[in-house]
Motif scaffolding. Structure first.
Motif, PDB file in Angstrom:
ATOM      1  N   TYR A   1       0.999  -1.362  -0.026  1.00  0.00           N
ATOM      2  CA  TYR A   1       0.143   0.051   0.018  1.00  0.00           C
ATOM      3  C   TYR A   1       0.874   1.190   0.233  1.00  0.00           C
ATOM      4  CZ  TYR A   1      -4.466  -2.510   0.927  1.00  0.00           C
ATOM      5  OH  TYR A   1      -5.412  -3.375   0.646  1.00  0.00           O
ATOM      6  N   PHE A   2       0.401   2.262  -0.981  1.00  0.00           N
ATOM      7  CA  PHE A   2       1.119   3.570  -1.027  1.00  0.00           C
ATOM      8  C   PHE A   2       0.287   4.348  -0.157  1.00  0.00           C
ATOM      9  CE2 PHE A   2       1.122   7.428  -3.725  1.00  0.00           C
ATOM     10  CZ  PHE A   2       2.120   8.027  -3.033  1.00  0.00           C
TER      11      PHE A   2
ATOM     12  N   ASP B   1       2.830  11.109  -7.912  1.00  0.00           N
ATOM     13  CA  ASP B   1       3.278  10.843  -6.706  1.00  0.00           C
ATOM     14  C   ASP B   1       3.734   9.606  -6.572  1.00  0.00           C
ATOM     15  OD1 ASP B   1       3.019  13.608  -5.699  1.00  0.00           O
ATOM     16  OD2 ASP B   1       1.113  13.005  -4.839  1.00  0.00           O
ATOM     17  N   PHE B   2       3.048   8.557  -7.186  1.00  0.00           N
ATOM     18  CA  PHE B   2       3.584   7.127  -6.983  1.00  0.00           C
ATOM     19  C   PHE B   2       4.418   6.859  -7.710  1.00  0.00           C
ATOM     20  CE2 PHE B   2       3.300   2.726  -8.390  1.00  0.00           C
ATOM     21  CZ  PHE B   2       3.154   2.071  -7.313  1.00  0.00           C
ATOM     22  N   ILE B   3       4.609   7.527  -9.017  1.00  0.00           N
ATOM     23  CA  ILE B   3       5.948   7.227  -9.507  1.00  0.00           C
ATOM     24  C   ILE B   3       7.217   7.774  -8.775  1.00  0.00           C
ATOM     25  CG2 ILE B   3       7.198   7.909 -11.696  1.00  0.00           C
ATOM     26  CD1 ILE B   3       4.836   7.680 -13.467  1.00  0.00           C
ATOM     27  N   ARG B   4       7.140   9.034  -8.419  1.00  0.00           N
ATOM     28  CA  ARG B   4       8.073   9.794  -7.567  1.00  0.00           C
ATOM     29  C   ARG B   4       8.588   8.950  -6.409  1.00  0.00           C
ATOM     30  NH1 ARG B   4       5.256  13.880  -6.858  1.00  0.00           N
ATOM     31  NH2 ARG B   4       5.746  14.905  -8.696  1.00  0.00           N
TER      32      ARG B   4
ATOM     33  N   GLY C   1      10.289   5.514  -8.341  1.00  0.00           N
ATOM     34  CA  GLY C   1      11.588   6.352  -7.792  1.00  0.00           C
ATOM     35  C   GLY C   1      12.307   6.605  -9.314  1.00  0.00           C
ATOM     36  N   GLN C   2      11.936   6.421 -10.571  1.00  0.00           N
ATOM     37  CA  GLN C   2      12.371   6.836 -11.746  1.00  0.00           C
ATOM     38  C   GLN C   2      11.685   6.769 -12.876  1.00  0.00           C
ATOM     39  OE1 GLN C   2      14.866   3.339 -13.403  1.00  0.00           O
ATOM     40  NE2 GLN C   2      14.424   2.093 -11.513  1.00  0.00           N
ATOM     41  N   LYS C   3      11.981   7.416 -13.819  1.00  0.00           N
ATOM     42  CA  LYS C   3      11.429   7.380 -15.123  1.00  0.00           C
ATOM     43  C   LYS C   3      10.600   5.882 -15.770  1.00  0.00           C
ATOM     44  CE  LYS C   3      11.641   9.829 -19.553  1.00  0.00           C
ATOM     45  NZ  LYS C   3      12.730  10.655 -20.412  1.00  0.00           N
ATOM     46  N   THR C   4       9.498   6.024 -15.931  1.00  0.00           N
ATOM     47  CA  THR C   4       8.820   4.746 -16.079  1.00  0.00           C
ATOM     48  C   THR C   4       7.865   4.758 -17.468  1.00  0.00           C
ATOM     49  OG1 THR C   4       7.489   3.179 -14.884  1.00  0.00           O
ATOM     50  CG2 THR C   4       6.771   5.462 -14.876  1.00  0.00           C
ATOM     51  N   ASP C   5       7.749   3.452 -17.766  1.00  0.00           N
ATOM     52  CA  ASP C   5       6.658   3.228 -19.001  1.00  0.00           C
ATOM     53  C   ASP C   5       5.287   2.898 -18.566  1.00  0.00           C
ATOM     54  OD1 ASP C   5       8.879   3.131 -20.874  1.00  0.00           O
ATOM     55  OD2 ASP C   5       9.202   1.032 -20.616  1.00  0.00           O
TER      56      ASP C   5
ATOM     57  N   SER D   1      -8.624   6.102 -18.200  1.00  0.00           N
ATOM     58  CA  SER D   1      -7.381   6.580 -17.332  1.00  0.00           C
ATOM     59  C   SER D   1      -6.339   7.104 -18.231  1.00  0.00           C
ATOM     60  CB  SER D   1      -7.183   5.164 -16.681  1.00  0.00           C
ATOM     61  OG  SER D   1      -7.882   4.598 -15.595  1.00  0.00           O
ATOM     62  N   SER D   2      -6.403   6.561 -19.623  1.00  0.00           N
ATOM     63  CA  SER D   2      -5.569   7.195 -20.518  1.00  0.00           C
ATOM     64  C   SER D   2      -5.418   8.711 -20.328  1.00  0.00           C
ATOM     65  CB  SER D   2      -5.928   6.617 -21.872  1.00  0.00           C
ATOM     66  OG  SER D   2      -5.998   5.524 -22.050  1.00  0.00           O
ATOM     67  N   SER D   3      -6.776   9.326 -20.224  1.00  0.00           N
ATOM     68  CA  SER D   3      -6.521  10.785 -19.984  1.00  0.00           C
ATOM     69  C   SER D   3      -5.796  11.126 -18.851  1.00  0.00           C
ATOM     70  CB  SER D   3      -8.144  11.214 -19.971  1.00  0.00           C
ATOM     71  OG  SER D   3      -8.844  10.880 -18.712  1.00  0.00           O
ATOM     72  N   PHE D   4      -5.904  10.261 -17.634  1.00  0.00           N
ATOM     73  CA  PHE D   4      -5.285  10.721 -16.493  1.00  0.00           C
ATOM     74  C   PHE D   4      -3.580  10.811 -16.968  1.00  0.00           C
ATOM     75  CE2 PHE D   4      -8.532   8.067 -14.264  1.00  0.00           C
ATOM     76  CZ  PHE D   4      -9.513   9.050 -14.251  1.00  0.00           C
ATOM     77  N   VAL D   5      -3.094   9.796 -17.504  1.00  0.00           N
ATOM     78  CA  VAL D   5      -1.810   9.631 -17.874  1.00  0.00           C
ATOM     79  C   VAL D   5      -1.253  10.743 -18.810  1.00  0.00           C
ATOM     80  CG1 VAL D   5      -0.064   8.148 -19.079  1.00  0.00           C
ATOM     81  CG2 VAL D   5      -1.793   7.213 -17.554  1.00  0.00           C
ATOM     82  N   ILE D   6      -2.103  10.935 -19.776  1.00  0.00           N
ATOM     83  CA  ILE D   6      -1.819  12.324 -20.619  1.00  0.00           C
ATOM     84  C   ILE D   6      -1.525  13.462 -20.001  1.00  0.00           C
ATOM     85  CG2 ILE D   6      -2.712  13.627 -22.596  1.00  0.00           C
ATOM     86  CD1 ILE D   6      -4.039  11.105 -23.723  1.00  0.00           C
ATOM     87  N   MET D   7      -2.369  13.737 -18.848  1.00  0.00           N
ATOM     88  CA  MET D   7      -2.367  14.863 -18.248  1.00  0.00           C
ATOM     89  C   MET D   7      -1.057  15.008 -17.408  1.00  0.00           C
ATOM     90  SD  MET D   7      -4.507  16.946 -19.807  1.00  0.00           S
ATOM     91  CE  MET D   7      -4.309  18.504 -18.598  1.00  0.00           C
ATOM     92  N   ALA D   8      -0.990  13.701 -16.682  1.00  0.00           N
ATOM     93  CA  ALA D   8       0.215  13.732 -15.718  1.00  0.00           C
ATOM     94  C   ALA D   8       1.571  13.804 -16.389  1.00  0.00           C
ATOM     95  CB  ALA D   8      -0.149  12.275 -15.271  1.00  0.00           C
ATOM     96  N   CYS D   9       1.730  13.115 -17.547  1.00  0.00           N
ATOM     97  CA  CYS D   9       2.742  13.263 -18.418  1.00  0.00           C
ATOM     98  C   CYS D   9       3.170  14.925 -18.788  1.00  0.00           C
ATOM     99  CB  CYS D   9       2.759  12.593 -19.647  1.00  0.00           C
ATOM    100  SG  CYS D   9       4.304  12.387 -20.607  1.00  0.00           S
TER     101      CYS D   9
END
Length: 317
Positions: A46-47, A122-125, A129-133, A140-148
């Motif tokens: 759990y994060f 926040d989860f990636i960071r 802890g590093q750049k991820t695919d 959820s694609s829209s979340f990823v696009i805006m996060a990127c």
């Protein structure tokens, strides 16, 4: 005067009894939906995020890749079960349940695109802890696009599975949508309406009518997992759905799509409604995006045709 007072008391008593009975019905429905316990917690973590705990699993070793599920009622990281073991042979695979979904906490808040942009970043960071695919499914694609778009340095390659139409995402909540959200969030009675929406029969219809190319090949265990996930969290499960159906998760992503220079790969199920036109919308905003069609599949090709889906993963990553 006494007659009116008597009517008010009688009405109040009847409402109290009705509320108690419906509350008991809601509790029974939620408990019965989780009897099979398909959403196990093996190899889970759990994060601890500021809006609630985020359930995730971590498997394998290698270059990190994050799997993010769709936002359909009952969706969870369970939808990646057909491919995450294969990915884990060469990657460190992180599979999350979004806040408000599956085994993650389900706070009674309004869920917006920005909530998930913050969660993903926040989860990636903090966890990866590093750049991820990324592989993201559906809305959820829209979340990823805006996060990127917001924090480009956290993201590497991005695969989108049946992403939503950018044109549809421009639709903002109306007064009618706001009233619908309020109705669903009414204690007890709103919960009963939600349980009717995510009934066993309606979840089965969702798989047959909207998710599968071949309705005779529906994975019943996956269907049961969706039904279970849509009821976990009790009365708080409805808040995610009420925000989504009322368009509070919508946002105009066109400017973000145009600005991204990441490698982006869109795959569409062969019979996904308007799939080709949606791909063209993304290509209009960003001609560098690569696209492909998964044969004999619809909304969830990673489940319905995992072999061909895996071939496209190998091509892209």
């Amino acid at each position: 005067m006494n007659k009116n007072k008597h009517k008010i008391i009688t009405f109040a008593a009847l409402m109290t009894v009705a509320t108690v009975v419906i509350h008991f019905i809601n509790r029974t429905i939620a408990a019965a939906a989780q009897l099979k316990q398909l959403l196990g917690i093996t190899n889970s973590k759990y994060f601890e995020w500021r809006f609630g705990n985020i359930y995730y699993t971590k498997k394998g070793n290698g270059k990190p890749i994050l799997l993010i599920h769709d936002t359909l009622p009952g969706a969870s990281g369970y939808e990646w079960s057909e491919i995450e073991e294969k990915l884990a042979k060469d990657h460190t695979v992180y599979t999350v349940d979004l806040l408000g979904c599956g085994r993650s906490d389900k706070p009674g808040i309004t869920y917006t695109n920005f909530v998930y942009v913050q969660m993903i970043c926040d989860f990636i960071r903090k966890i990866i802890g590093q750049k991820t695919d990324i592989i993201a499914s559906g809305f959820s694609s829209s979340f990823v696009i805006m996060a990127c778009h917001n924090e480009k340095e956290l993201f590497n390659k991005i695969m989108l599975v049946n992403p939503p139409s950018p044109d549809c995402l421009r639709q903002m909540p109306t007064r009618k949508d706001h009233l619908l959200k309020l109705a669903l969030e009414i204690p007890v009675f709103g919960t009963l309406i939600y349980h009717m929406i995510v009934s066993k029969e309606n979840v089965a219809n969702l798989f047959v009518e909207k998710m599968y190319y071949n309705p005779f090949h529906v994975n019943t265990q996956m269907e049961d997992a969706y039904y279970e996930a849509s009821h976990s969290g009790g009365c708080y499960a409805k808040y995610f759905y009420s925000s989504m159906i009322s368009k509070y998760m919508n946002i105009n992503i066109s400017h973000a799509v145009k600005s991204l220079d990441n490698s982006i790969y869109i795959v569409e199920g062969e019979s996904e409604p308007n799939g080709k036109s949606i791909m063209n919308e993304y290509l209009t905003d960003n001609p560098a995006i690569e696209t492909a069609i998964i044969n004999e599949s619809k909304h969830i090709p990673q489940i319905e045709n995992p072999e061909e889906f895996w071939e496209h993963i190998q091509i892209f990553f």
